[in-house]
Design an enzyme around this catalytic site. Structure first.
Site, mmCIF file in Angstrom:
data_model
loop_
_atom_site.group_PDB
_atom_site.id
_atom_site.type_symbol
_atom_site.label_atom_id
_atom_site.label_comp_id
_atom_site.label_asym_id
_atom_site.label_seq_id
_atom_site.Cartn_x
_atom_site.Cartn_y
_atom_site.Cartn_z
ATOM 1 N N GLU A 272 8.897 -15.880 -9.010
ATOM 2 C CA GLU A 272 8.117 -14.675 -8.418
ATOM 3 C C GLU A 272 7.281 -13.263 -10.049
ATOM 4 O O GLU A 272 6.471 -13.132 -9.978
ATOM 5 C CB GLU A 272 9.479 -13.377 -7.667
ATOM 6 C CG GLU A 272 9.059 -13.888 -6.261
ATOM 7 C CD GLU A 272 9.926 -12.977 -5.535
ATOM 8 O OE1 GLU A 272 9.911 -12.274 -4.770
ATOM 9 O OE2 GLU A 272 11.536 -12.467 -6.380
ATOM 10 N N TRP B 198 -2.559 -2.671 -1.870
ATOM 11 C CA TRP B 198 -2.696 -4.132 -1.277
ATOM 12 C C TRP B 198 -3.599 -4.705 -0.944
ATOM 13 O O TRP B 198 -4.051 -4.903 -0.032
ATOM 14 C CB TRP B 198 -1.431 -4.410 -1.949
ATOM 15 C CG TRP B 198 -0.839 -5.743 -1.880
ATOM 16 C CD1 TRP B 198 -0.608 -5.855 -3.174
ATOM 17 C CD2 TRP B 198 -0.850 -6.735 -1.134
ATOM 18 N NE1 TRP B 198 0.046 -7.428 -2.862
ATOM 19 C CE2 TRP B 198 -0.309 -7.862 -1.617
ATOM 20 C CE3 TRP B 198 -0.686 -7.522 0.495
ATOM 21 C CZ2 TRP B 198 0.136 -9.218 -1.226
ATOM 22 C CZ3 TRP B 198 -0.721 -8.450 0.947
ATOM 23 C CH2 TRP B 198 -0.317 -9.935 0.043
ATOM 24 N N LYS C 257 5.779 -5.290 -2.286
ATOM 25 C CA LYS C 257 7.302 -4.274 -2.104
ATOM 26 C C LYS C 257 7.424 -4.860 -0.483
ATOM 27 O O LYS C 257 8.860 -5.018 -0.373
ATOM 28 C CB LYS C 257 7.905 -3.282 -2.944
ATOM 29 C CG LYS C 257 9.675 -3.246 -2.930
ATOM 30 C CD LYS C 257 10.202 -4.060 -3.480
ATOM 31 C CE LYS C 257 11.448 -3.760 -3.490
ATOM 32 N NZ LYS C 257 12.614 -4.718 -4.141
ATOM 33 N N ASN D 215 -2.814 1.836 5.495
ATOM 34 C CA ASN D 215 -2.270 1.052 5.033
ATOM 35 C C ASN D 215 -1.557 -0.128 6.701
ATOM 36 O O ASN D 215 -1.843 0.815 7.367
ATOM 37 C CB ASN D 215 -0.948 1.894 4.819
ATOM 38 C CG ASN D 215 0.538 0.406 4.556
ATOM 39 O OD1 ASN D 215 0.100 -0.305 4.385
ATOM 40 N ND2 ASN D 215 1.081 0.837 4.044
ATOM 41 N N GLY D 216 -2.338 -1.356 6.304
ATOM 42 C CA GLY D 216 -2.023 -1.917 7.446
ATOM 43 C C GLY D 216 -3.646 -2.712 7.343
ATOM 44 O O GLY D 216 -4.143 -2.984 6.267
ATOM 45 N N ARG E 156 5.969 -0.656 -4.614
ATOM 46 C CA ARG E 156 5.566 -1.523 -3.386
ATOM 47 C C ARG E 156 3.813 -2.371 -3.856
ATOM 48 O O ARG E 156 4.073 -3.674 -3.083
ATOM 49 C CB ARG E 156 4.363 -0.127 -2.833
ATOM 50 C CG ARG E 156 5.323 0.479 -1.470
ATOM 51 C CD ARG E 156 4.859 1.826 -0.998
ATOM 52 N NE ARG E 156 5.521 2.404 -0.085
ATOM 53 C CZ ARG E 156 5.594 1.722 1.427
ATOM 54 N NH1 ARG E 156 4.600 1.395 2.188
ATOM 55 N NH2 ARG E 156 5.917 2.914 2.362
ATOM 56 N N CYS F 270 0.740 -1.074 0.157
ATOM 57 C CA CYS F 270 0.161 -0.091 0.047
ATOM 58 C C CYS F 270 0.799 1.152 -0.083
ATOM 59 O O CYS F 270 1.721 1.328 0.375
ATOM 60 C CB CYS F 270 -0.922 -0.272 0.884
ATOM 61 S SG CYS F 270 -2.291 -1.463 1.180
ATOM 62 N N HIS G 138 17.339 -37.653 -1.982
ATOM 63 C CA HIS G 138 16.300 -37.977 -1.034
ATOM 64 C C HIS G 138 15.142 -37.885 -1.559
ATOM 65 O O HIS G 138 13.874 -37.318 -0.632
ATOM 66 C CB HIS G 138 17.157 -37.208 -0.392
ATOM 67 C CG HIS G 138 18.349 -37.780 0.321
ATOM 68 N ND1 HIS G 138 18.810 -38.749 1.445
ATOM 69 C CD2 HIS G 138 19.443 -37.401 0.286
ATOM 70 C CE1 HIS G 138 19.636 -39.785 1.184
ATOM 71 N NE2 HIS G 138 20.546 -38.242 0.694
ATOM 72 N N GLU H 189 17.024 -18.788 -4.455
ATOM 73 C CA GLU H 189 17.275 -17.673 -4.447
ATOM 74 C C GLU H 189 16.827 -17.793 -5.920
ATOM 75 O O GLU H 189 15.330 -16.794 -6.399
ATOM 76 C CB GLU H 189 17.731 -16.873 -4.212
ATOM 77 C CG GLU H 189 18.236 -14.881 -4.429
ATOM 78 C CD GLU H 189 17.424 -14.244 -4.544
ATOM 79 O OE1 GLU H 189 16.571 -13.524 -4.377
ATOM 80 O OE2 GLU H 189 15.923 -14.549 -3.080
ATOM 81 N N LYS I 113 13.046 -16.178 -7.653
ATOM 82 C CA LYS I 113 13.119 -14.911 -9.098
ATOM 83 C C LYS I 113 12.337 -15.610 -9.783
ATOM 84 O O LYS I 113 11.783 -15.012 -10.471
ATOM 85 C CB LYS I 113 14.356 -14.843 -9.382
ATOM 86 C CG LYS I 113 15.173 -13.957 -7.907
ATOM 87 C CD LYS I 113 14.775 -12.642 -8.144
ATOM 88 C CE LYS I 113 15.273 -12.038 -6.779
ATOM 89 N NZ LYS I 113 14.273 -12.556 -5.418
#
Length: 608
Positions: free
Chosen positions: A486, A74, A603, A98-99, A27, A2, A502, A479, A483
């Site tokens: 995402e 968001w 973000k 926001n929150g 964001r 947000c 395994h 990572e 990426k």
């Protein structure tokens, strides 16, 4: 997540509000809106999706007014619909938030019992109702907000506009950042300094629990006890130009290519190249006395911490615990007296990580923070602040923030090892030399951009992709997988190469590309052995290694090979981050996804 911006201006504000929202696009969001006071009434424009939709709405139906608030949302409570988009209006009150208001259900039931009706599914709307209810009891805006804030549980930043008081804005923060900006005859509120970069450089950061009453002449700030307080006005240094794409197609591409420069800038703060020493900020305690390190982070920052665990234990021989921030408090960790708790975050506002930091402090831990925003909440609460110098990172998928975190953590590992007597003077010099070589090696890795772009369509057709690595390249494999999923929405997983037999090897067939990170060195032969197990089962392998490694593993069955410069194992994670980032980027471009703002992601995650 947000974004909030508010302007109490001398001229019409809607265009500037929209530009402020554009600076907050990094964001992540799924709807947006603006509200102003026009001729004694609250006027609002909202749109689902991207800001271009809101811009078209404003072009079709302009929004005058010299005071206004704006928001990118968001979704948390309620779907990303027009009706749930902010700002919310309840009679004479407009609000952006926001929150998360954790106790919104009983508050909503209370308002429903008063005969009020709700237009949205959000938790945010209840705050506007509560404030309006107080106004109708005869309170003025300041008293109404002061009465409501103690009733809100959760994490929030709120900005409030009043129909009958067009010379007033009120903002409040609890667990989510909010910044006051000062102009010439104007005042502003924003989620961060970047939101206000096109308006002013003079800002004040609200502390936890603060709320601010803004007029055109300035701001009066109160703490959570409603006592008037002073917060220092600083020069932000944020620039609107810093978030331009330049000649690059996407912000993510620009930020990948900035890495040699920003890593060099970051290292310059922690290395003395002429003396070949590591230099950290002064502290009034010694790393020699630290019995254990606890690293806490989320997402990409967690993988940076995972690399650091290898470094801290190998170089400094200090035991390390590593936790995902959202799990840290709930497993009730045993924290050793005198321990160091290290928190890693790009924004410094990640809710889970900030809550974990406060828990660690309550347990008597010293607090170190690696962060890209030195004025953030985490930075201000640290005993040892270790800023990265990546600059604003707009792409939601972190790239340059990650490698700058690695640079800081490598320097920290060397410093701890030196203080503990595990690293001699000559060994420290060697580490400084290797770290100083990292930017040039990263630049050499970028030379393979076109080669990776040509290869990307081979990966873009896949439904599943695996990444393999050993040692510090294992977290890098994780990572790389993060990426890819995402921004391309391809399912991908990173594994320790030795774990394939395994279980994960059951996934291998000729439709599953496998990306193998294998710089030559002590772990190379074992990694190649695992790679050959994959090939024997029809897996299509992309091998990323240096020239020596590629010669040793020459195999006609390889789907592709990407040659990296040969580097010391210490800096290999910084260098090998480049090809996995480029691969994810080019695969996403080949698939036509929204690279900079992938679906469902934000973000800065400022709620738990």
């Amino acid at each position: 997540m947000c974004g909030i911006i508010g302007i109490l201006g001398r001229e019409e504000v809607s265009d500037r509000l929209l530009q402020g929202l554009r600076r907050l696009e990094y964001r992540g969001y799924d709807s947006a809106g603006i509200c102003t006071v026009v001729d004694g009434r609250l006027e609002r424009r909202r749109a689902e999706g991207k800001l271009d939709n809101l811009a078209r709405e404003l072009a079709r139906d302009p929004l005058p007014g010299t005071v206004g608030i704006a928001h990118t949302r968001w979704a948390t409570h309620g779907a990303p619909t027009l009706g749930n988009a902010h700002p919310h209006i309840v009679d004479g009150v407009a609000l952006v938030h926001n929150g998360i208001i954790e106790n919104f259900r009983p508050l909503r039931e209370e308002m429903l019992a008063e005969g009020r009706t709700f237009e949205s599914e959000t938790d945010s709307e209840v705050v506007a109702h509560l404030i309006d209810h107080q106004l109708k009891q005869g309170k003025d805006p300041r008293a109404a907000v002061a009465a409501v804030l103690p009733r809100l549980h959760g994490a929030f930043a709120i900005t409030i506009l009043f129909r009958d008081h067009p010379d007033l804005l009120i903002g409040a923060r609890m667990g989510a950042p909010l910044t006051v900006g000062y102009g010439e005859g104007e005042t502003y509120l924003g989620s961060d300094a970047l939101a206000l970069a096109g308006l002013t450089q003079r800002i004040a950061y609200l502390d936890e629990g603060d709320w601010a009453v803004l007029t055109r002449d300035g701001a009066t700030i109160f703490n959570r006890a409603n006592e008037e307080v002073t917060r220092p006005v600083v020069t932000s240094g944020a620039s609107a130009a810093a978030v331009e794409k330049g000649n690059h197609r996407h912000y993510m591409q620009k930020e990948i290519f900035e890495q040699p420069i920003v890593v060099a800038q970051t290292l310059s703060s922690y290395l003395r190249p002429y003396e070949r020493k590591v230099a950290l900020p002064d502290i009034d305690w010694s790393f020699a006395d630290v019995p254990r390190i606890t690293i806490v982070a989320c997402g990409t920052s967690f993988y940076a911490g995972m690399v650091a665990k290898y470094w801290f234990e190998q170089f400094a021989r200090v035991p390390v615990e590593l936790d995902i921030a959202s799990e840290f408090r709930y497993r009730e960790p045993v924290l050793e007296k005198g321990g160091l708790a290290l928190f890693i975050s790009q924004s410094g506002e990640t809710a889970d990580t900030l809550a974990a930091l406060r828990h660690a402090r309550s347990e008597g831990q010293r607090i170190a923070v690696v962060v890209n925003v030195p004025t953030s909440s985490m930075a201000r609460e640290a005993d040892l602040l270790l800023p990265t110098h990546a600059g604003p990172e707009v792409g939601v998928a972190s790239t340059k923030a990650f490698t700058c975190q690695l640079a800081v953590l490598a320097a920290l590992a060397a410093k701890i090892a030196r203080d503990k007597g595990r690293l001699g003077e000559e060994e420290e010099r060697e580490i400084v030399e290797h770290l100083s070589e990292a930017p040039a090696a990263m630049n050499a890795a970028l030379d393979h951009d076109e080669e990776i772009e040509r290869m990307a369509p081979l990966i873009a057709r896949a439904r599943d992709v695996l990444y393999l690595g050993r040692g510090a390249d294992y977290p890098l494999a994780m990572e790389g997988a993060l990426k890819l999923k995402e921004i391309s929405y391809i399912h991908a997983e990173g594994y320790a190469a030795g774990e394939m037999k395994h279980g994960p090897i059951a996934l291998i067939d000729d439709n599953v590309p496998v990306i193998v990170l294998a710089p030559s060195g002590p772990l190379f032969e074992k990694t190649v052995s695992n790679m050959q197990e994959v090939q024997a089962r029809g897996g299509r392998v992309v091998l990323i290694s240096d020239a020596e490694g590629l010669r040793s593993a020459a195999d006609e069955r390889l789907l592709a090979r990407i040659e990296m410069p040969r580097v010391h194992p210490l800096i290999a994670p910084l260098v090998y981050a480049i090809p996995v980032q480029l691969l994810a980027y080019h695969v996403a471009v080949a698939k036509g996804t929204d690279v900079d703002q992938p679906r469902n992601l934000a973000k800065s995650v400022t709620v738990e």
